[in-house]
Motif scaffolding. Structure first.
Motif, PDB file in Angstrom:
ATOM      1  N   TYR A 197      19.123 -15.032 -36.913  1.00 46.93           N
ATOM      2  CA  TYR A 197      18.252 -16.075 -37.443  1.00 46.93           C
ATOM      3  C   TYR A 197      18.429 -17.427 -36.758  1.00 46.93           C
ATOM      4  O   TYR A 197      17.853 -18.408 -37.207  1.00 46.93           O
ATOM      5  N   HIS A 198      19.233 -17.470 -35.715  1.00 49.03           N
ATOM      6  CA  HIS A 198      19.481 -18.703 -34.955  1.00 49.03           C
ATOM      7  C   HIS A 198      19.948 -19.836 -35.860  1.00 49.03           C
ATOM      8  O   HIS A 198      19.454 -20.954 -35.785  1.00 49.03           O
ATOM      9  N   GLN A 199      20.908 -19.556 -36.696  1.00 48.40           N
ATOM     10  CA  GLN A 199      21.477 -20.559 -37.579  1.00 48.40           C
ATOM     11  C   GLN A 199      22.819 -21.005 -37.008  1.00 48.40           C
ATOM     12  O   GLN A 199      23.848 -20.363 -37.216  1.00 48.40           O
ATOM     13  N   ALA A 200      22.787 -22.107 -36.277  1.00 46.90           N
ATOM     14  CA  ALA A 200      23.995 -22.591 -35.605  1.00 46.90           C
ATOM     15  C   ALA A 200      25.106 -22.921 -36.600  1.00 46.90           C
ATOM     16  O   ALA A 200      26.286 -22.775 -36.284  1.00 46.90           O
ATOM     17  N   ASP A 201      24.732 -23.340 -37.803  1.00 44.74           N
ATOM     18  CA  ASP A 201      25.760 -23.657 -38.800  1.00 44.74           C
ATOM     19  C   ASP A 201      26.572 -22.416 -39.174  1.00 44.74           C
ATOM     20  O   ASP A 201      27.737 -22.519 -39.559  1.00 44.74           O
ATOM     21  N   GLN A 202      25.973 -21.232 -39.028  1.00 33.37           N
ATOM     22  CA  GLN A 202      26.694 -19.997 -39.311  1.00 33.37           C
ATOM     23  C   GLN A 202      27.788 -19.751 -38.269  1.00 33.37           C
ATOM     24  O   GLN A 202      28.850 -19.225 -38.590  1.00 33.37           O
ATOM     25  N   LEU A 203      27.518 -20.118 -37.024  1.00 36.91           N
ATOM     26  CA  LEU A 203      28.557 -19.999 -35.987  1.00 36.91           C
ATOM     27  C   LEU A 203      29.723 -20.933 -36.289  1.00 36.91           C
ATOM     28  O   LEU A 203      30.878 -20.571 -36.091  1.00 36.91           O
ATOM     29  N   LEU A 204      29.401 -22.122 -36.751  1.00 35.90           N
ATOM     30  CA  LEU A 204      30.468 -23.067 -37.089  1.00 35.90           C
ATOM     31  C   LEU A 204      31.292 -22.556 -38.264  1.00 35.90           C
ATOM     32  O   LEU A 204      32.508 -22.739 -38.305  1.00 35.90           O
ATOM     33  N   ALA A 205      30.639 -21.883 -39.215  1.00 39.29           N
ATOM     34  CA  ALA A 205      31.369 -21.304 -40.349  1.00 39.29           C
ATOM     35  C   ALA A 205      32.302 -20.194 -39.859  1.00 39.29           C
ATOM     36  O   ALA A 205      33.445 -20.091 -40.312  1.00 39.29           O
ATOM     37  N   ALA A 206      31.824 -19.371 -38.918  1.00 35.57           N
ATOM     38  CA  ALA A 206      32.677 -18.317 -38.342  1.00 35.57           C
ATOM     39  C   ALA A 206      33.850 -18.933 -37.590  1.00 35.57           C
ATOM     40  O   ALA A 206      34.980 -18.442 -37.672  1.00 35.57           O
ATOM     41  N   GLN A 207      33.585 -20.021 -36.890  1.00 35.09           N
ATOM     42  CA  GLN A 207      34.650 -20.702 -36.152  1.00 35.09           C
ATOM     43  C   GLN A 207      35.692 -21.266 -37.120  1.00 35.09           C
ATOM     44  O   GLN A 207      36.892 -21.161 -36.876  1.00 35.09           O
ATOM     45  N   ARG A 208      35.250 -21.840 -38.233  1.00 34.21           N
ATOM     46  CA  ARG A 208      36.192 -22.369 -39.233  1.00 34.21           C
ATOM     47  C   ARG A 208      37.076 -21.253 -39.789  1.00 34.21           C
ATOM     48  O   ARG A 208      38.277 -21.440 -39.990  1.00 34.21           O
ATOM     49  N   LEU A 209      36.492 -20.089 -40.036  1.00 36.21           N
ATOM     50  CA  LEU A 209      37.285 -18.956 -40.526  1.00 36.21           C
ATOM     51  C   LEU A 209      38.304 -18.512 -39.481  1.00 36.21           C
ATOM     52  O   LEU A 209      39.441 -18.177 -39.815  1.00 36.21           O
ATOM     53  N   ALA A 210      37.899 -18.516 -38.217  1.00 32.62           N
ATOM     54  CA  ALA A 210      38.831 -18.141 -37.151  1.00 32.62           C
ATOM     55  C   ALA A 210      39.995 -19.131 -37.100  1.00 32.62           C
ATOM     56  O   ALA A 210      41.162 -18.728 -36.972  1.00 32.62           O
ATOM     57  N   LEU A 211      39.693 -20.405 -37.220  1.00 33.03           N
ATOM     58  CA  LEU A 211      40.755 -21.421 -37.201  1.00 33.03           C
ATOM     59  C   LEU A 211      41.682 -21.273 -38.411  1.00 33.03           C
ATOM     60  O   LEU A 211      42.889 -21.461 -38.293  1.00 33.03           O
ATOM     61  N   SER A 212      41.117 -20.893 -39.550  1.00 34.62           N
ATOM     62  CA  SER A 212      41.929 -20.647 -40.735  1.00 34.62           C
ATOM     63  C   SER A 212      42.865 -19.461 -40.516  1.00 34.62           C
ATOM     64  O   SER A 212      44.039 -19.499 -40.904  1.00 34.62           O
ATOM     65  N   GLN A 213      42.354 -18.417 -39.890  1.00 35.51           N
ATOM     66  CA  GLN A 213      43.188 -17.252 -39.604  1.00 35.51           C
ATOM     67  C   GLN A 213      44.294 -17.599 -38.606  1.00 35.51           C
ATOM     68  O   GLN A 213      45.407 -17.096 -38.714  1.00 35.51           O
ATOM     69  N   ILE A 214      43.985 -18.471 -37.655  1.00 34.94           N
ATOM     70  CA  ILE A 214      44.993 -18.901 -36.672  1.00 34.94           C
ATOM     71  C   ILE A 214      46.152 -19.583 -37.397  1.00 34.94           C
ATOM     72  O   ILE A 214      47.321 -19.316 -37.108  1.00 34.94           O
ATOM     73  N   GLU A 215      45.830 -20.436 -38.360  1.00 31.38           N
ATOM     74  CA  GLU A 215      46.885 -21.111 -39.130  1.00 31.38           C
ATOM     75  C   GLU A 215      47.717 -20.106 -39.922  1.00 31.38           C
ATOM     76  O   GLU A 215      48.935 -20.215 -39.991  1.00 31.38           O
TER      77      GLU A 215
END
Length: 107
Positions: free
Chosen positions: A42-60
Motif C-alpha cells: 500500500y506504499h505506506q512509508a510510516d509502516q516501514l518506520l514502524a518495522a524499523q522501530r521494532l527492529a531497533l527494539s529487538q536490537i536493544e
C-alpha cells in the motif's frame, strides 16, 4: 539432595525466561512482517518506520545476550542492525513501484 533440587529449579527458571524472550522476539518479528507487507503493498512509508522501530527494539533486547557471549543472539542483532539501516533506502525506492492500493477512480 537439596542442592541438586535448587540447581534443577534454577535451570527450569532460566529455560522459562529464555522461552519468554524468544516468544517476545517472535511476536515482534511477526509485527515487523505485517508492517513490511502494508508498506510494500500500500506504499505506506510510516509502516516501514514502524518495522524499523521494532527492529531497533529487538536490537536493544538482544544487546544483553550478545554481551554475555551468545553467538546466535549476536548474529541476530547484527542482522537486525543491517535491516534497520536498509529501511530508509527502501522507503525512497518504494515511491517508484506500483501499488495495489485502490485508487479514487475505482468503483
Amino acid at each position: 539432595m537439596t542442592l541438586f533440587s535448587w540447581a534443577d529449579l534454577r535451570f527450569v527458571e532460566q529455560q522459562i525466561n529464555a522461552a519468554r524472550l524468544i516468544d517476545g522476539l517472535r511476536e515482534q518479528t511477526q509485527e515487523m512482517r505485517r508492517h513490511e507487507k502494508n508498506a510494500l503493498l500500500y506504499h505506506q512509508a510510516d509502516q516501514l518506520l514502524a518495522a524499523q522501530r521494532l527492529a531497533l527494539s529487538q536490537i536493544e533486547t538482544l544487546a544483553g545476550l550478545s554481551q554475555a557471549g551468545d553467538d546466535a543472539a549476536n548474529d541476530l542483532r547484527l542482522d537486525l542492525q543491517t535491516y534497520a539501516a536498509l529501511v530508509p533506502g527502501l522507503s525512497s525506492t518504494m515511491a517508484a513501484a506500483p501499488s495495489i492500493a485502490p485508487s479514487a477512480a475505482d468503483p
